[in-house]
Design a protein around this motif. Structure first.
Motif, mmCIF file in Angstrom:
data_model
loop_
_atom_site.group_PDB
_atom_site.id
_atom_site.type_symbol
_atom_site.label_atom_id
_atom_site.label_comp_id
_atom_site.label_asym_id
_atom_site.label_seq_id
_atom_site.Cartn_x
_atom_site.Cartn_y
_atom_site.Cartn_z
ATOM 1 N N THR A 85 0.831 -1.205 0.000
ATOM 2 C CA THR A 85 0.000 0.000 0.000
ATOM 3 C C THR A 85 0.866 1.256 0.000
ATOM 4 O OG1 THR A 85 -1.788 -1.140 1.167
ATOM 5 C CG2 THR A 85 -1.773 1.258 1.279
ATOM 6 N N GLU A 86 1.944 1.220 0.764
ATOM 7 C CA GLU A 86 2.853 2.369 0.782
ATOM 8 C C GLU A 86 3.502 2.573 -0.583
ATOM 9 O OE1 GLU A 86 6.682 4.116 3.307
ATOM 10 O OE2 GLU A 86 6.251 1.966 3.305
ATOM 11 N N ARG A 133 11.378 9.027 -2.494
ATOM 12 C CA ARG A 133 10.426 8.432 -1.556
ATOM 13 C C ARG A 133 9.864 7.118 -2.098
ATOM 14 N NH1 ARG A 133 7.132 14.038 -0.046
ATOM 15 N NH2 ARG A 133 8.746 14.912 1.332
ATOM 16 N N LYS A 162 3.177 5.990 -2.876
ATOM 17 C CA LYS A 162 4.331 6.757 -3.364
ATOM 18 C C LYS A 162 4.373 6.768 -4.887
ATOM 19 C CE LYS A 162 5.614 7.539 0.815
ATOM 20 N NZ LYS A 162 5.304 8.873 1.401
ATOM 21 N N ALA A 218 10.270 3.351 -0.467
ATOM 22 C CA ALA A 218 9.125 2.470 -0.192
ATOM 23 C C ALA A 218 9.279 1.142 -0.927
ATOM 24 C CB ALA A 218 7.826 3.164 -0.613
ATOM 25 N N TYR A 253 9.540 -2.607 0.722
ATOM 26 C CA TYR A 253 8.663 -3.729 0.330
ATOM 27 C C TYR A 253 9.487 -4.949 -0.053
ATOM 28 C CZ TYR A 253 5.737 -6.738 -2.475
ATOM 29 O OH TYR A 253 5.112 -7.848 -2.989
#
Length: 221
Positions: A96-97, A187, A101, A191, A195
């Motif tokens: 999800t992050e 960013r 991003k 991320a 992951y």
């Protein structure tokens, strides 16, 4: 017996089970018969009793191994379920992050792509001298966007364009677009790295294919 009614299939199953139990009972050999049969063939009673104890011990060992196996299977099943849910939660949060991003990066990239039509519109409203200067910036945005920032910074120093607040505002957006893209790309990469690190961890690496998550994150252009 209570008055429970059975279907034909249930009745047949009950009869089959009763026949099986009766056959087991009929085929069973009691200790007295066993000793008599052993004596007929010349087996020493002491050896017979030792054989009985050995068979009983072996039966108990098999039962114990079965219990251990069932316990191990149960523990593995419990671990598997816990690991599956924990992996789903960890991967879902990390993925999800990444998607958030990615959306932010694509947003600033799209904003940069919208600068060229706005620049072309500004050129149509400018005089010939300003149009020629702005054309160099438009060419840079089309052919080599990496140099557009330097061209925009140079045009901001032009007194003729400094009096046009629309031009100044657009130049500021162009010079800042690369910075915004660089920040959002950094960013996104952070991320994505988090992951991929999560996806490599044990036992998540085993559960990930079952949950349908990718091993690595596809990078945007």
């Amino acid at each position: 017996m209570h008055e429970e009614k059975l279907t034909h299939e249930q009745a047949q199953e009950v009869i089959r089970e009763a026949v099986r139990l009766q056959q087991e009972q009929e085929n069973a050999v009691d200790a007295q018969t066993l000793e008599a049969s052993a004596a007929e063939i010349g087996v020493d009673p002491q050896h017979l009793r030792e054989a009985l104890r050995k068979v009983a011990r072996e039966r108990e060992r098999r039962a114990q191994r079965l219990r251990y196996l069932l316990i191990a299977v149960g523990m593995f099943a419990a671990w598997f379920v816990v690991a599956l849910f924990a992996s789903q939660r960890a991967l879902s949060a990390a993925w999800t992050e990444v998607q958030l991003k990615r959306a932010q990066l694509e947003n600033v990239q799209q904003r940069k792509a919208n600068l060229l039509p706005r620049l072309e519109q500004l050129m149509q409203q400018s005089n010939q001298q300003q149009r020629e200067k702005l054309q160099t910036l438009a060419d840079a945005l089309r052919q080599n966007p990496d140099t557009a920032r330097a061209v925009a910074e140079r045009l901001l120093l032009d007194p003729a364009l400094q009096r046009d607040w629309l031009a100044v505002r657009l130049m500021d957006e162009i010079t800042g677009s690369e910075n915004r893209i660089a920040v959002e790309r950094k960013r996104f990469e952070e991320a994505a790295a988090r992951y991929e690190q999560t996806a490599r961890q044990f036992p998540i690496s085993l559960m990930r294919p079952l949950l349908g998550y990718p091993r690595t994150v596809e990078r945007p252009k």
